[in-house]
Motif scaffolding. Sequence first.
Motif, PDB file in Angstrom:
ATOM      1  N   SER A  20       0.932  -1.250   0.065  1.00  0.00           N
ATOM      2  CA  SER A  20       0.025   0.048  -0.023  1.00  0.00           C
ATOM      3  C   SER A  20       0.740   1.133   0.011  1.00  0.00           C
ATOM      4  CB  SER A  20      -0.948  -0.016   1.025  1.00  0.00           C
ATOM      5  OG  SER A  20      -1.851  -1.142   1.335  1.00  0.00           O
ATOM      6  N   VAL A  21       0.636   2.115  -0.912  1.00  0.00           N
ATOM      7  CA  VAL A  21       1.799   3.381  -1.147  1.00  0.00           C
ATOM      8  C   VAL A  21       0.708   4.370  -1.169  1.00  0.00           C
ATOM      9  CG1 VAL A  21       3.076   4.346  -2.880  1.00  0.00           C
ATOM     10  CG2 VAL A  21       3.226   1.825  -2.589  1.00  0.00           C
ATOM     11  N   THR A  22       1.318   5.538  -0.529  1.00  0.00           N
ATOM     12  CA  THR A  22       0.562   6.836  -0.651  1.00  0.00           C
ATOM     13  C   THR A  22       1.401   7.853  -1.210  1.00  0.00           C
ATOM     14  OG1 THR A  22      -0.711   6.213   1.653  1.00  0.00           O
ATOM     15  CG2 THR A  22      -0.464   8.709   0.903  1.00  0.00           C
ATOM     16  N   GLY A  23       0.919   8.638  -2.010  1.00  0.00           N
ATOM     17  CA  GLY A  23       1.743   9.780  -2.822  1.00  0.00           C
ATOM     18  C   GLY A  23       0.760  11.065  -2.544  1.00  0.00           C
ATOM     19  N   TYR A  24       1.616  12.058  -3.181  1.00  0.00           N
ATOM     20  CA  TYR A  24       0.903  13.289  -3.127  1.00  0.00           C
ATOM     21  C   TYR A  24       0.869  13.993  -4.561  1.00  0.00           C
ATOM     22  CZ  TYR A  24       0.906  12.442   1.616  1.00  0.00           C
ATOM     23  OH  TYR A  24       0.686  11.981   3.156  1.00  0.00           O
ATOM     24  N   SER A  25      -0.088  14.720  -4.918  1.00  0.00           N
ATOM     25  CA  SER A  25      -0.250  15.232  -6.403  1.00  0.00           C
ATOM     26  C   SER A  25       0.933  16.095  -6.316  1.00  0.00           C
ATOM     27  CB  SER A  25      -1.701  16.050  -6.472  1.00  0.00           C
ATOM     28  OG  SER A  25      -1.966  17.048  -5.500  1.00  0.00           O
ATOM     29  N   GLY A  26       1.499  16.279  -7.689  1.00  0.00           N
ATOM     30  CA  GLY A  26       2.545  17.245  -7.732  1.00  0.00           C
ATOM     31  C   GLY A  26       3.846  16.552  -7.351  1.00  0.00           C
ATOM     32  N   GLY A  27       3.854  15.656  -6.717  1.00  0.00           N
ATOM     33  CA  GLY A  27       5.073  14.860  -6.005  1.00  0.00           C
ATOM     34  C   GLY A  27       5.548  13.495  -6.782  1.00  0.00           C
ATOM     35  N   GLY A  28       6.111  12.765  -6.413  1.00  0.00           N
ATOM     36  CA  GLY A  28       6.456  11.397  -6.768  1.00  0.00           C
ATOM     37  C   GLY A  28       6.639  10.378  -5.640  1.00  0.00           C
ATOM     38  N   VAL A  29       6.586   9.053  -5.968  1.00  0.00           N
ATOM     39  CA  VAL A  29       6.779   7.795  -5.334  1.00  0.00           C
ATOM     40  C   VAL A  29       7.905   6.947  -5.832  1.00  0.00           C
ATOM     41  CG1 VAL A  29       4.526   7.880  -4.152  1.00  0.00           C
ATOM     42  CG2 VAL A  29       4.680   6.653  -6.154  1.00  0.00           C
ATOM     43  N   SER A  30       8.649   6.322  -4.824  1.00  0.00           N
ATOM     44  CA  SER A  30       9.496   5.234  -5.573  1.00  0.00           C
ATOM     45  C   SER A  30       9.097   3.906  -4.731  1.00  0.00           C
ATOM     46  CB  SER A  30      10.952   5.661  -5.043  1.00  0.00           C
ATOM     47  OG  SER A  30      11.466   6.578  -5.798  1.00  0.00           O
ATOM     48  N   ILE A  31       8.797   2.948  -5.450  1.00  0.00           N
ATOM     49  CA  ILE A  31       8.475   1.686  -4.920  1.00  0.00           C
ATOM     50  C   ILE A  31       9.427   0.369  -5.133  1.00  0.00           C
ATOM     51  CG2 ILE A  31       6.485  -0.085  -5.020  1.00  0.00           C
ATOM     52  CD1 ILE A  31       5.112   2.486  -6.466  1.00  0.00           C
ATOM     53  N   THR A  32       9.753  -0.094  -4.096  1.00  0.00           N
ATOM     54  CA  THR A  32      10.691  -1.260  -4.143  1.00  0.00           C
ATOM     55  C   THR A  32       9.930  -2.721  -4.195  1.00  0.00           C
ATOM     56  OG1 THR A  32      12.297   0.117  -2.604  1.00  0.00           O
ATOM     57  CG2 THR A  32      12.781  -2.554  -2.928  1.00  0.00           C
ATOM     58  N   CYS A  33      10.130  -3.371  -5.354  1.00  0.00           N
ATOM     59  CA  CYS A  33       9.584  -4.558  -5.751  1.00  0.00           C
ATOM     60  C   CYS A  33      10.619  -5.737  -5.409  1.00  0.00           C
ATOM     61  CB  CYS A  33       8.945  -4.629  -6.933  1.00  0.00           C
ATOM     62  SG  CYS A  33       8.042  -3.245  -7.293  1.00  0.00           S
ATOM     63  N   LYS A  34      10.539  -6.601  -4.456  1.00  0.00           N
ATOM     64  CA  LYS A  34      11.323  -7.701  -4.135  1.00  0.00           C
ATOM     65  C   LYS A  34      10.704  -9.040  -5.372  1.00  0.00           C
ATOM     66  CE  LYS A  34      11.643  -6.692   0.422  1.00  0.00           C
ATOM     67  NZ  LYS A  34      11.336  -6.931   1.928  1.00  0.00           N
ATOM     68  N   TYR A  35      11.933  -9.696  -5.569  1.00  0.00           N
ATOM     69  CA  TYR A  35      11.489 -10.986  -6.431  1.00  0.00           C
ATOM     70  C   TYR A  35      12.478 -11.901  -6.077  1.00  0.00           C
ATOM     71  CZ  TYR A  35      15.384  -9.239  -9.249  1.00  0.00           C
ATOM     72  OH  TYR A  35      16.561  -8.626  -9.807  1.00  0.00           O
ATOM     73  N   TYR A  36      12.141 -13.229  -6.296  1.00  0.00           N
ATOM     74  CA  TYR A  36      13.000 -14.645  -5.916  1.00  0.00           C
ATOM     75  C   TYR A  36      14.310 -14.326  -6.831  1.00  0.00           C
ATOM     76  CZ  TYR A  36       8.823 -16.404  -3.999  1.00  0.00           C
ATOM     77  OH  TYR A  36       7.640 -16.580  -3.178  1.00  0.00           O
ATOM     78  N   SER A  37      15.546 -14.587  -6.261  1.00  0.00           N
ATOM     79  CA  SER A  37      16.601 -14.760  -6.687  1.00  0.00           C
ATOM     80  C   SER A  37      16.826 -15.247  -8.139  1.00  0.00           C
ATOM     81  CB  SER A  37      17.838 -14.853  -5.695  1.00  0.00           C
ATOM     82  OG  SER A  37      17.487 -16.309  -5.365  1.00  0.00           O
ATOM     83  N   GLU A  38      16.275 -16.574  -8.170  1.00  0.00           N
ATOM     84  CA  GLU A  38      16.265 -17.086  -9.447  1.00  0.00           C
ATOM     85  C   GLU A  38      15.772 -16.594 -10.691  1.00  0.00           C
ATOM     86  OE1 GLU A  38      12.678 -20.345  -9.456  1.00  0.00           O
ATOM     87  OE2 GLU A  38      12.731 -19.713  -7.375  1.00  0.00           O
ATOM     88  N   PHE A  39      14.905 -15.329 -10.392  1.00  0.00           N
ATOM     89  CA  PHE A  39      14.630 -14.603 -11.572  1.00  0.00           C
ATOM     90  C   PHE A  39      15.611 -13.463 -11.885  1.00  0.00           C
ATOM     91  CE2 PHE A  39      10.256 -16.269 -10.183  1.00  0.00           C
ATOM     92  CZ  PHE A  39      10.389 -17.299 -10.803  1.00  0.00           C
TER      93      PHE A  39
END
Length: 230
Positions: A20-39
Motif C-alpha cells: 500500500s503506497v501513499t503519494g501526493y499530487s505534484g510529487g512522486g513515489v519510489s516503490i521497491t519490488c522484491k523478487y525471487y533470486s532465481e529470476f
Amino acid sequence: MKIIWTFTLLMIPGVVNSISVTGYSGGGVSITCKYYSEFRENAKYFCKGQPVTCSELIKNKNKNKWVDSGRFSLFDDTRAAVFTVTIRDLSEEDSGTYQCGVDIYAKVDSYTEVNLKVITGQQIRTMTGYSEGNIIINFKYEMQQNNLLIDVCNTEALQCFTLINTERAAEWKHGSRFSVYDDRSEGFLHVFIRDLNVKDSGKYKIIVTVSEDYSFFLEFYLDIKKGEPF
C-alpha cells in the motif's frame, strides 16, 4: 473435483504480496519490488490493473541500469533481487491498482500488487531565496508513522545534505545548514535552509522514506538571487 481444482490453481496469477503506497499530487513515489533470486535474469515491468490483463507502463530488459518511459523509471538491482519503480508528477487520477511484474517465459508471471493512493498536495515548482538569507519549505502530508527518514538532496550534484530521523514528532532535527521540523499535529513537514548562497541554486528533492517498500518525494527548483529582497 480434484482434477478441476488443480487446474483452477494453475490459472491464478503468481501474486507474491501486496504493497500500500501513499503519494501526493505534484510529487512522486519510489516503490521497491522484491523478487525471487532465481529470476535475476528475467525482464521486469510495471503495469496498471489486475494481473495478466494489466496495461504495461514500463519494462526493463537491461540489468542494473535505469530505464525511463515518460513519468516512469525502473531500475533492476540484480544483486539485491529487487527492482525500483519511480513515478513522478502524480495526480489523483493515478490512484489505483498496479503490478510489479517479473516476466517468466512459458509460465505465469510473478506479481507484487501495488495499491496507490494519491492525495491532493502542494505543487511546488520553484522556490526563490536571497544570498546570506534563509528559506523555509513547507510540505503538507498526512503520514502518521513513526521513524520517517527525511532526506534533502541536491539532485544535480547527486548529493544528499542531511538524513534526519523524525522518530519524535514536533521536534527540530538539525544537520549542517539544514533543519527539519515534523509537525504531525498539523500535517506539515518544514525544511529550513540557512546561510544561502547563489551556489545553492539548483534542483532539489525532499524524500520521505516510509518503509522498506516505498518513499514519497517532492521535487522543486531553488533559485537563489544575489542581494537582499526588497
